[in-house]
Design a protein around this motif. Structure first.
Motif, PDB file in Angstrom:
ATOM      1  N   PRO A   1       0.838  -1.208   0.000  1.00 58.31           N
ATOM      2  CA  PRO A   1       0.000   0.000   0.000  1.00 58.31           C
ATOM      3  C   PRO A   1       0.876   1.262   0.000  1.00 58.31           C
ATOM      4  O   PRO A   1       1.944   1.288   0.594  1.00 58.31           O
ATOM      5  N   GLU A   2       0.397   2.272  -0.701  1.00 58.51           N
ATOM      6  CA  GLU A   2       1.134   3.533  -0.723  1.00 58.51           C
ATOM      7  C   GLU A   2       1.136   4.142   0.672  1.00 58.51           C
ATOM      8  O   GLU A   2       0.121   4.125   1.363  1.00 58.51           O
ATOM      9  N   PHE A   3       2.304   4.652   1.074  1.00 55.16           N
ATOM     10  CA  PHE A   3       2.410   5.295   2.384  1.00 55.16           C
ATOM     11  C   PHE A   3       3.577   6.263   2.399  1.00 55.16           C
ATOM     12  O   PHE A   3       4.474   6.198   1.556  1.00 55.16           O
ATOM     13  N   GLU A   4       3.535   7.126   3.375  1.00 51.90           N
ATOM     14  CA  GLU A   4       4.654   8.014   3.688  1.00 51.90           C
ATOM     15  C   GLU A   4       4.645   8.235   5.195  1.00 51.90           C
ATOM     16  O   GLU A   4       3.652   8.703   5.752  1.00 51.90           O
TER      17      GLU A   4
ATOM     18  N   THR B   1       8.779   5.958   2.278  1.00 51.09           N
ATOM     19  CA  THR B   1       7.571   5.700   1.495  1.00 51.09           C
ATOM     20  C   THR B   1       7.577   4.261   0.980  1.00 51.09           C
ATOM     21  O   THR B   1       8.579   3.543   1.100  1.00 51.09           O
ATOM     22  N   HIS B   2       6.492   3.897   0.356  1.00 53.04           N
ATOM     23  CA  HIS B   2       6.366   2.572  -0.264  1.00 53.04           C
ATOM     24  C   HIS B   2       7.439   2.365  -1.335  1.00 53.04           C
ATOM     25  O   HIS B   2       7.854   1.248  -1.592  1.00 53.04           O
ATOM     26  N   GLU B   3       7.913   3.429  -1.939  1.00 53.07           N
ATOM     27  CA  GLU B   3       8.946   3.322  -2.974  1.00 53.07           C
ATOM     28  C   GLU B   3      10.258   2.798  -2.399  1.00 53.07           C
ATOM     29  O   GLU B   3      11.053   2.191  -3.111  1.00 53.07           O
TER      30      GLU B   3
ATOM     31  N   LYS C   1      11.065  -0.944  -2.892  1.00 53.06           N
ATOM     32  CA  LYS C   1      11.356  -1.507  -4.212  1.00 53.06           C
ATOM     33  C   LYS C   1      12.860  -1.635  -4.400  1.00 53.06           C
ATOM     34  O   LYS C   1      13.635  -0.893  -3.817  1.00 53.06           O
TER      35      LYS C   1
ATOM     36  N   HIS D   1      -3.525  -0.156   6.687  1.00 54.92           N
ATOM     37  CA  HIS D   1      -3.538  -0.482   5.252  1.00 54.92           C
ATOM     38  C   HIS D   1      -2.829  -1.802   4.940  1.00 54.92           C
ATOM     39  O   HIS D   1      -3.130  -2.445   3.939  1.00 54.92           O
TER      40      HIS D   1
ATOM     41  N   GLY E   1       8.181  -4.621  -5.091  1.00 49.93           N
ATOM     42  CA  GLY E   1       7.288  -4.041  -4.092  1.00 49.93           C
ATOM     43  C   GLY E   1       5.980  -4.797  -3.942  1.00 49.93           C
ATOM     44  O   GLY E   1       4.984  -4.243  -3.488  1.00 49.93           O
TER      45      GLY E   1
END
Length: 183
Positions: A43-46, A58-60, A63, A137, A153
């Motif tokens: 899930p996208e997060f920061e 973050t989710h990035e 990766k 999430h 990811g």
């Protein structure tokens, strides 16, 4: 009168059914709760970093490397129990193609930092989630939980409960090796 006798057995029948469901539930392994996120992107997060609140994670950041994302808290006795295993995995991971990262969950920053100071810090980085914004999430039920994330990811596995050498050797290590071979 005959109809009344049939209705009096209904509560007993319901009780027997409920006991049956309870008995079945008690035979299930709580560490094998299925996650709807398996096979899906993180899930996208920061979130701020635990050790440096000015840095965002973050989710990035998940990766590019195989990651064991460990959800933990300083107030969690099982998290303390698995910490020695995490320290060993962090040392092994550096040469074995994976990293251990943390999601500090529902915790106080000072307490979490103190635990890492006393017991060591196995994490490449730690995201700080005191309000459960990201844990929600991820579908976190409680600490500790560990997610295996592939290089793209994608969540590949979720382990509920503390990690120990048996869990690593029988479940997580084969998956990490498979993910390494796929890339």
């Amino acid at each position: 009168m005959n109809r009344f006798k049939n209705w009096t057995l209904l509560p007993l029948a319901l009780f027997v059914v409920l006991v049956g469901f309870l008995g079945y539930g008690l035979t299930m392994d709580p560490s094998k709760v299925p996650s709807p996120l398996i096979g899906k992107p993180v899930p996208e997060f920061e979130l701020p970093a635990l050790t440096n609140p000015d840095r965002s994670i973050t989710h990035e950041d998940l990766k590019g490397a195989i990651s064991l994302v460990n959800v933990w808290a300083s107030w969690c006795p099982s998290c303390r129990a698995e910490h020695k295993t995490l320290m060993a995995l962090a040392q092994q991971g550096a040469g074995d193609g994976f990293r251990v990262v943390g999601l500090n969950w529902k915790d106080e920053r000072d307490d979490a930092l103190e635990m890492l100071r006393v017991f060591g810090d196995p994490y490449t980085w730690n995201a700080f989630d005191p309000d459960n914004r990201v844990g929600l999430h991820f579908g976190v039920y409680g600490a500790p939980e560990t997610f295996v994330i592939d290089r793209q990811g994608i969540i590949r596995y979720k382990h509920i409960g503390p990690l120990d050498p048996r869990v690593w050797e029988q479940t997580l290590r084969p998956l990490v090796q498979q993910l390494k071979a796929e890339s």
